[in-house]
Design an enzyme around this catalytic site. Structure first.
Site, PDB file in Angstrom:
ATOM      1  N   ASP A 167       0.836  -1.198   0.000  1.00 36.66           N
ATOM      2  CA  ASP A 167       0.000   0.000   0.000  1.00 36.66           C
ATOM      3  C   ASP A 167       0.875   1.255   0.000  1.00 36.66           C
ATOM      4  O   ASP A 167       1.972   1.250   0.561  1.00 36.66           O
ATOM      5  CB  ASP A 167      -0.911  -0.013   1.240  1.00 36.66           C
ATOM      6  CG  ASP A 167      -2.091   0.935   1.080  1.00 36.66           C
ATOM      7  OD1 ASP A 167      -2.302   1.462  -0.023  1.00 36.66           O
ATOM      8  OD2 ASP A 167      -2.789   1.150   2.082  1.00 36.66           O
ATOM      9  N   GLY A 168       0.378   2.307  -0.616  1.00 38.64           N
ATOM     10  CA  GLY A 168       1.051   3.600  -0.565  1.00 38.64           C
ATOM     11  C   GLY A 168       1.599   4.101  -1.885  1.00 38.64           C
ATOM     12  O   GLY A 168       2.268   5.133  -1.924  1.00 38.64           O
ATOM     13  N   ASN A 169       1.277   3.404  -2.985  1.00 43.92           N
ATOM     14  CA  ASN A 169       1.773   3.862  -4.292  1.00 43.92           C
ATOM     15  C   ASN A 169       1.242   5.253  -4.633  1.00 43.92           C
ATOM     16  O   ASN A 169       1.980   6.100  -5.148  1.00 43.92           O
ATOM     17  CB  ASN A 169       1.324   2.907  -5.404  1.00 43.92           C
ATOM     18  CG  ASN A 169       1.929   1.529  -5.278  1.00 43.92           C
ATOM     19  OD1 ASN A 169       2.793   1.304  -4.445  1.00 43.92           O
ATOM     20  ND2 ASN A 169       1.459   0.606  -6.100  1.00 43.92           N
ATOM     21  N   GLY A 170      -0.041   5.461  -4.369  1.00 44.81           N
ATOM     22  CA  GLY A 170      -0.663   6.745  -4.694  1.00 44.81           C
ATOM     23  C   GLY A 170      -0.045   7.879  -3.880  1.00 44.81           C
ATOM     24  O   GLY A 170       0.281   8.939  -4.424  1.00 44.81           O
ATOM     25  N   GLU A 200     -12.014  -5.426  -4.425  1.00 46.80           N
ATOM     26  CA  GLU A 200     -12.626  -4.103  -4.239  1.00 46.80           C
ATOM     27  C   GLU A 200     -11.919  -3.016  -5.057  1.00 46.80           C
ATOM     28  O   GLU A 200     -12.427  -1.898  -5.182  1.00 46.80           O
ATOM     29  CB  GLU A 200     -12.617  -3.711  -2.753  1.00 46.80           C
ATOM     30  CG  GLU A 200     -13.621  -4.495  -1.899  1.00 46.80           C
ATOM     31  CD  GLU A 200     -13.205  -5.951  -1.638  1.00 46.80           C
ATOM     32  OE1 GLU A 200     -12.004  -6.201  -1.449  1.00 46.80           O
ATOM     33  OE2 GLU A 200     -14.094  -6.831  -1.670  1.00 46.80           O
ATOM     34  N   ASN A 201     -10.755  -3.338  -5.597  1.00 43.37           N
ATOM     35  CA  ASN A 201     -10.024  -2.330  -6.383  1.00 43.37           C
ATOM     36  C   ASN A 201     -10.728  -1.964  -7.692  1.00 43.37           C
ATOM     37  O   ASN A 201     -10.403  -0.942  -8.319  1.00 43.37           O
ATOM     38  CB  ASN A 201      -8.586  -2.788  -6.690  1.00 43.37           C
ATOM     39  CG  ASN A 201      -7.645  -2.679  -5.501  1.00 43.37           C
ATOM     40  OD1 ASN A 201      -6.703  -3.448  -5.373  1.00 43.37           O
ATOM     41  ND2 ASN A 201      -7.878  -1.716  -4.619  1.00 43.37           N
ATOM     42  N   TRP A 202     -11.724  -2.765  -8.108  1.00 43.55           N
ATOM     43  CA  TRP A 202     -12.501  -2.421  -9.324  1.00 43.55           C
ATOM     44  C   TRP A 202     -13.249  -1.117  -9.139  1.00 43.55           C
ATOM     45  O   TRP A 202     -13.686  -0.511 -10.121  1.00 43.55           O
ATOM     46  CB  TRP A 202     -13.505  -3.530  -9.645  1.00 43.55           C
ATOM     47  CG  TRP A 202     -12.871  -4.846  -9.974  1.00 43.55           C
ATOM     48  CD1 TRP A 202     -12.880  -5.965  -9.186  1.00 43.55           C
ATOM     49  CD2 TRP A 202     -12.137  -5.195 -11.151  1.00 43.55           C
ATOM     50  NE1 TRP A 202     -12.193  -6.976  -9.811  1.00 43.55           N
ATOM     51  CE2 TRP A 202     -11.734  -6.534 -11.012  1.00 43.55           C
ATOM     52  CE3 TRP A 202     -11.769  -4.491 -12.315  1.00 43.55           C
ATOM     53  CZ2 TRP A 202     -10.983  -7.200 -11.985  1.00 43.55           C
ATOM     54  CZ3 TRP A 202     -11.034  -5.150 -13.282  1.00 43.55           C
ATOM     55  CH2 TRP A 202     -10.649  -6.480 -13.118  1.00 43.55           C
ATOM     56  N   SER A 211      -8.012  -5.062   5.275  1.00 45.56           N
ATOM     57  CA  SER A 211      -8.599  -4.833   3.956  1.00 45.56           C
ATOM     58  C   SER A 211      -8.869  -6.131   3.190  1.00 45.56           C
ATOM     59  O   SER A 211      -8.560  -6.242   2.007  1.00 45.56           O
ATOM     60  CB  SER A 211      -7.712  -3.903   3.126  1.00 45.56           C
ATOM     61  OG  SER A 211      -7.598  -2.651   3.748  1.00 45.56           O
ATOM     62  N   GLU A 216       1.512 -13.357  12.783  1.00 43.58           N
ATOM     63  CA  GLU A 216       2.063 -12.143  13.379  1.00 43.58           C
ATOM     64  C   GLU A 216       1.806 -11.003  12.398  1.00 43.58           C
ATOM     65  O   GLU A 216       1.810 -11.195  11.184  1.00 43.58           O
ATOM     66  CB  GLU A 216       3.566 -12.307  13.614  1.00 43.58           C
ATOM     67  CG  GLU A 216       3.910 -13.383  14.629  1.00 43.58           C
ATOM     68  CD  GLU A 216       3.406 -13.049  16.032  1.00 43.58           C
ATOM     69  OE1 GLU A 216       3.453 -11.862  16.413  1.00 43.58           O
ATOM     70  OE2 GLU A 216       2.947 -13.967  16.732  1.00 43.58           O
TER      71      GLU A 216
HETATM   72  C1  IPE Z   1      -1.448   0.213  -3.530  1.00 44.00           C
HETATM   73  O1  IPE Z   1      -1.258   1.577  -3.542  1.00 44.00           O
HETATM   74  C2  IPE Z   1      -1.522  -0.351  -4.913  1.00 44.00           C
HETATM   75  C3  IPE Z   1      -2.729  -1.135  -5.251  1.00 44.00           C
HETATM   76  C4  IPE Z   1      -3.864  -1.171  -4.620  1.00 44.00           C
HETATM   77  C5  IPE Z   1      -2.662  -1.899  -6.469  1.00 44.00           C
HETATM   78  P1  IPE Z   1      -2.492   2.582  -3.487  1.00 44.00           P
HETATM   79  O2  IPE Z   1      -2.905   2.906  -4.872  1.00 44.00           O
HETATM   80  O3  IPE Z   1      -3.582   2.028  -2.608  1.00 44.00           O
HETATM   81  O4  IPE Z   1      -1.826   3.852  -2.810  1.00 44.00           O
HETATM   82  P2  IPE Z   1      -2.471   4.905  -1.790  1.00 44.00           P
HETATM   83  O5  IPE Z   1      -3.151   4.132  -0.693  1.00 44.00           O
HETATM   84  O6  IPE Z   1      -3.448   5.722  -2.592  1.00 44.00           O
HETATM   85  O7  IPE Z   1      -1.319   5.698  -1.308  1.00 44.00           O
HETATM   86 MG    MG Z   2      -4.134   2.317  -0.668  1.00 42.55          MG
END
Ligand code: IPE
Ligand code: MG
Length: 214
Positions: free
Chosen positions: A2-5, A49-51, A170, A181
């Site tokens: 998580d955290g790419n965005g 849920e990413n759709w 999630s 853990e």
């Molecule tokens: C995770 O990064 C990548 C995928 C879900 C494929 P996000 O796209 O959720 O990044 P944030 O949470 O907006 O930083």
């Molecule tokens: Mg995210």
């Protein structure tokens, strides 16, 4: 992962660049897998849920996946990485399904498993497993459900890591996480280095696991 965005946003870059850098973090990690001795590393790449995300972002993610398989499959084979896919991956685009089937076949003899969760949701996985257990006629029990999970042939989940500071599951590996853990780190996924994994494994090694005993 998580955290790419947020990684991209911090740099005023398009989200797609964050996802691209996320793929590079995956590549680094897979290249560093052998010395960890890990039997299996499972990555949550795309949730059911990413759709809900905008079409453009979903397309970007699917295209990144196509490119990643094409570019890195020979390396997987050379490094004895065995690919495994969990989730409803068969309902992805037909060309991706075909690429994945080919990748599974080509890596079948690998020794270290890289499991990738694609179109994956833990609740749905449990529901599907229960339905299969019931259809098989053996009744519904912990054992019969576990035997029909997508992860049935994988080792038990020992350590679950979530990046980017969010503290929730999630819908990832809900059943498997029963006694896993947990480690929540602030690092954004594109910044995740093999050294972070090594540190996480050191942390894990110091934990005392009691499984409800004492
Ligand atoms: C995770 O990064 C990548 C995928 C879900 C494929 P996000 O796209 O959720 O990044 P944030 O949470 O907006 O930083
Ligand atoms: Mg995210």
């Amino acid at each position: 992962m998580d955290g790419n965005g947020r990684w991209a946003k911090k740099r005023a870059l398009p989200r797609a660049v964050g996802h691209q850098r996320g793929v590079e973090a995956v590549r680094r990690l897979v290249r560093a897998l052998a010395p960890t001795g890990l039997e299996c590393l499972t990555l949550y790449a795309f949730s059911s849920e990413n759709w809900k995300r905008p079409d453009e972002e979903v397309d970007d993610l699917m295209n990144l996946m196509r490119r990643f398989i094409r570019s890195d499959l020979p390396e997987f084979v050379a490094n004895n990485v065995k690919l495994k896919i969990i989730g409803d991956w068969q309902s992805l685009a037909p060309d991706i399904v075909a690429m994945l089937e080919d990748a599974l076949a080509q890596t079948a003899n690998g020794t270290q498993t890289l499991a990738v969760a694609l179109n994956y949701g833990g609740q749905h996985e449990i529901a599907r497993a229960a339905a299969k257990a019931s259809a098989a006629g053996g009744g519904i029990s912990i054992e019969t459900i576990a035997a029909h999970l997508d992860t049935a042939d994988l080792p038990p989940l020992d350590l679950l890591i979530r990046t980017s500071g969010e503290v929730r599951l999630s819908n990832f590996l809900l059943w498997q996480a029963a006694y896993a853990e947990m480690l929540f780190v602030d690092t954004l996924w594109p910044d995740f280095e093999p050294a972070h994994l090594t540190r996480a494994l050191d942390d894990f090694a110091r934990r005392e696991r009691r499984y409800g005993g004492r």
